[in-house]
Design a protein around this motif. Structure first.
Motif, PDB file in Angstrom:
ATOM      1  N   TRP A   1       0.839  -1.187   0.000  1.00  0.00           N
ATOM      2  CA  TRP A   1       0.000   0.000   0.000  1.00  0.00           C
ATOM      3  C   TRP A   1       0.873   1.236   0.000  1.00  0.00           C
ATOM      4  O   TRP A   1       1.879   1.302   0.696  1.00  0.00           O
ATOM      5  N   VAL A   2       0.514   2.208  -0.783  1.00  0.00           N
ATOM      6  CA  VAL A   2       1.175   3.505  -0.726  1.00  0.00           C
ATOM      7  C   VAL A   2       0.490   4.264   0.399  1.00  0.00           C
ATOM      8  O   VAL A   2      -0.695   4.569   0.326  1.00  0.00           O
ATOM      9  N   LEU A   3       1.238   4.521   1.471  1.00  0.00           N
ATOM     10  CA  LEU A   3       0.670   5.161   2.657  1.00  0.00           C
ATOM     11  C   LEU A   3       0.748   6.676   2.614  1.00  0.00           C
ATOM     12  O   LEU A   3      -0.070   7.368   3.209  1.00  0.00           O
ATOM     13  N   TYR A   4       1.772   7.185   1.927  1.00  0.00           N
ATOM     14  CA  TYR A   4       1.963   8.632   1.877  1.00  0.00           C
ATOM     15  C   TYR A   4       2.775   8.974   0.646  1.00  0.00           C
ATOM     16  O   TYR A   4       3.716   8.268   0.295  1.00  0.00           O
ATOM     17  N   LYS A   5       2.413  10.070   0.010  1.00  0.00           N
ATOM     18  CA  LYS A   5       3.169  10.593  -1.141  1.00  0.00           C
ATOM     19  C   LYS A   5       3.466  12.051  -0.849  1.00  0.00           C
ATOM     20  O   LYS A   5       2.558  12.810  -0.484  1.00  0.00           O
ATOM     21  N   SER A   6       4.719  12.458  -0.977  1.00  0.00           N
ATOM     22  CA  SER A   6       5.087  13.847  -0.679  1.00  0.00           C
ATOM     23  C   SER A   6       4.380  14.793  -1.648  1.00  0.00           C
ATOM     24  O   SER A   6       4.086  14.421  -2.791  1.00  0.00           O
ATOM     25  N   PRO A   7       4.108  16.000  -1.199  1.00  0.00           N
ATOM     26  CA  PRO A   7       3.409  16.959  -2.066  1.00  0.00           C
ATOM     27  C   PRO A   7       4.127  17.227  -3.391  1.00  0.00           C
ATOM     28  O   PRO A   7       3.485  17.464  -4.404  1.00  0.00           O
ATOM     29  N   ASP A   8       5.459  17.167  -3.387  1.00  0.00           N
ATOM     30  CA  ASP A   8       6.206  17.434  -4.627  1.00  0.00           C
ATOM     31  C   ASP A   8       6.519  16.154  -5.411  1.00  0.00           C
ATOM     32  O   ASP A   8       7.266  16.184  -6.384  1.00  0.00           O
ATOM     33  N   ASN A   9       5.963  15.011  -4.974  1.00  0.00           N
ATOM     34  CA  ASN A   9       6.150  13.715  -5.639  1.00  0.00           C
ATOM     35  C   ASN A   9       7.604  13.246  -5.680  1.00  0.00           C
ATOM     36  O   ASN A   9       7.964  12.424  -6.509  1.00  0.00           O
ATOM     37  N   SER A  10       8.446  13.739  -4.780  1.00  0.00           N
ATOM     38  CA  SER A  10       9.846  13.335  -4.801  1.00  0.00           C
ATOM     39  C   SER A  10      10.116  12.104  -3.952  1.00  0.00           C
ATOM     40  O   SER A  10      11.173  11.492  -4.071  1.00  0.00           O
TER      41      SER A  10
ATOM     42  N   ARG B   1      12.533  13.930   8.092  1.00  0.00           N
ATOM     43  CA  ARG B   1      11.120  14.188   7.804  1.00  0.00           C
ATOM     44  C   ARG B   1      10.421  12.907   7.331  1.00  0.00           C
ATOM     45  O   ARG B   1       9.300  12.605   7.731  1.00  0.00           O
ATOM     46  N   MET B   2      11.092  12.129   6.491  1.00  0.00           N
ATOM     47  CA  MET B   2      10.532  10.873   5.990  1.00  0.00           C
ATOM     48  C   MET B   2      10.293   9.893   7.142  1.00  0.00           C
ATOM     49  O   MET B   2       9.232   9.277   7.234  1.00  0.00           O
ATOM     50  N   VAL B   3      11.281   9.763   8.014  1.00  0.00           N
ATOM     51  CA  VAL B   3      11.175   8.836   9.147  1.00  0.00           C
ATOM     52  C   VAL B   3      10.085   9.312  10.106  1.00  0.00           C
ATOM     53  O   VAL B   3       9.300   8.508  10.607  1.00  0.00           O
ATOM     54  N   ARG B   4      10.005  10.611  10.343  1.00  0.00           N
ATOM     55  CA  ARG B   4       8.960  11.156  11.213  1.00  0.00           C
ATOM     56  C   ARG B   4       7.575  10.846  10.636  1.00  0.00           C
ATOM     57  O   ARG B   4       6.661  10.451  11.353  1.00  0.00           O
ATOM     58  N   LYS B   5       7.420  10.982   9.310  1.00  0.00           N
ATOM     59  CA  LYS B   5       6.141  10.689   8.675  1.00  0.00           C
ATOM     60  C   LYS B   5       5.796   9.206   8.822  1.00  0.00           C
ATOM     61  O   LYS B   5       4.645   8.869   9.101  1.00  0.00           O
TER      62      LYS B   5
ATOM     63  N   PHE C   1       7.921   8.713  -1.472  1.00  0.00           N
ATOM     64  CA  PHE C   1       6.688   8.152  -0.938  1.00  0.00           C
ATOM     65  C   PHE C   1       6.999   7.012   0.020  1.00  0.00           C
ATOM     66  O   PHE C   1       8.111   6.480   0.051  1.00  0.00           O
ATOM     67  N   ILE C   2       6.016   6.670   0.819  1.00  0.00           N
ATOM     68  CA  ILE C   2       6.136   5.602   1.798  1.00  0.00           C
ATOM     69  C   ILE C   2       5.145   4.515   1.428  1.00  0.00           C
ATOM     70  O   ILE C   2       3.981   4.804   1.159  1.00  0.00           O
ATOM     71  N   SER C   3       5.606   3.265   1.419  1.00  0.00           N
ATOM     72  CA  SER C   3       4.702   2.148   1.169  1.00  0.00           C
ATOM     73  C   SER C   3       4.957   1.069   2.217  1.00  0.00           C
ATOM     74  O   SER C   3       6.005   1.043   2.862  1.00  0.00           O
ATOM     75  N   ALA C   4       3.974   0.191   2.382  1.00  0.00           N
ATOM     76  CA  ALA C   4       4.083  -0.877   3.375  1.00  0.00           C
ATOM     77  C   ALA C   4       3.280  -2.078   2.917  1.00  0.00           C
ATOM     78  O   ALA C   4       2.392  -1.969   2.081  1.00  0.00           O
ATOM     79  N   SER C   5       3.603  -3.212   3.513  1.00  0.00           N
ATOM     80  CA  SER C   5       2.777  -4.389   3.292  1.00  0.00           C
ATOM     81  C   SER C   5       1.468  -4.178   4.049  1.00  0.00           C
ATOM     82  O   SER C   5       1.415  -3.388   4.993  1.00  0.00           O
ATOM     83  N   PRO C   6       0.401  -4.851   3.656  1.00  0.00           N
ATOM     84  CA  PRO C   6      -0.875  -4.684   4.360  1.00  0.00           C
ATOM     85  C   PRO C   6      -0.775  -4.965   5.867  1.00  0.00           C
ATOM     86  O   PRO C   6      -1.484  -4.368   6.654  1.00  0.00           O
ATOM     87  N   SER C   7       0.153  -5.830   6.259  1.00  0.00           N
ATOM     88  CA  SER C   7       0.317  -6.159   7.682  1.00  0.00           C
ATOM     89  C   SER C   7       1.136  -5.115   8.438  1.00  0.00           C
ATOM     90  O   SER C   7       1.234  -5.181   9.653  1.00  0.00           O
ATOM     91  N   MET C   8       1.768  -4.181   7.729  1.00  0.00           N
ATOM     92  CA  MET C   8       2.664  -3.172   8.289  1.00  0.00           C
ATOM     93  C   MET C   8       3.935  -3.793   8.876  1.00  0.00           C
ATOM     94  O   MET C   8       4.634  -3.167   9.635  1.00  0.00           O
ATOM     95  N   LYS C   9       4.239  -5.039   8.492  1.00  0.00           N
ATOM     96  CA  LYS C   9       5.484  -5.651   8.957  1.00  0.00           C
ATOM     97  C   LYS C   9       6.669  -5.189   8.114  1.00  0.00           C
ATOM     98  O   LYS C   9       7.800  -5.195   8.578  1.00  0.00           O
ATOM     99  N   GLU C  10       6.410  -4.844   6.863  1.00  0.00           N
ATOM    100  CA  GLU C  10       7.460  -4.330   5.985  1.00  0.00           C
ATOM    101  C   GLU C  10       7.074  -2.915   5.573  1.00  0.00           C
ATOM    102  O   GLU C  10       5.912  -2.652   5.274  1.00  0.00           O
ATOM    103  N   LEU C  11       8.058  -2.043   5.552  1.00  0.00           N
ATOM    104  CA  LEU C  11       7.824  -0.655   5.166  1.00  0.00           C
ATOM    105  C   LEU C  11       9.000  -0.195   4.321  1.00  0.00           C
ATOM    106  O   LEU C  11      10.139  -0.547   4.612  1.00  0.00           O
TER     107      LEU C  11
END
Length: 92
Positions: A36-45, A72-76, A47-57
């Motif tokens: 799943w794409v969980l977050y995409k930065s406003p400038d599209n530079s 900033r990425m780690v904080r998000k 993004f954060i994705s994870a497995s549905p279980s959130m075990k892998e990110l």
């Protein structure tokens, strides 16, 4: 080598199925997973994705991030509920 990517739900482009070939010792590996794409930065530079279980990110970036941007990425990722103590960063 990327083999294929498919949207799992055409109404929600954040759920993706991905298949790619890796290299094995004798035979090529075929790796398949949903993420799943969980977050995409406003400038599209990045993004954060994870497995549905959130075990892998994974945090993807178009370029090697500055220290400030990486923080900033780690904080998000933390805000999204992931245990950021488990993150690993490869040498660049």
């Amino acid at each position: 080598m990327l083999h294929s990517v498919r949207l799992l739900d055409t109404t929600d482009s954040t759920k993706i199925w991905r298949k790619f070939r890796g290299s094995g010792h004798r035979y090529p590996l075929l790796i398949k997973f949903n993420y799943w794409v969980l977050y995409k930065s406003p400038d599209n530079s990045w993004f954060i994705s994870a497995s549905p279980s959130m075990k892998e990110l994974w945090i993807y970036s178009r370029a090697v991030p500055s220290k400030k941007r990486l923080e900033r990425m780690v904080r998000k990722a933390s805000e999204l509920g992931y245990d950021v103590r488990k993150l690993e960063f490869p040498a660049q």
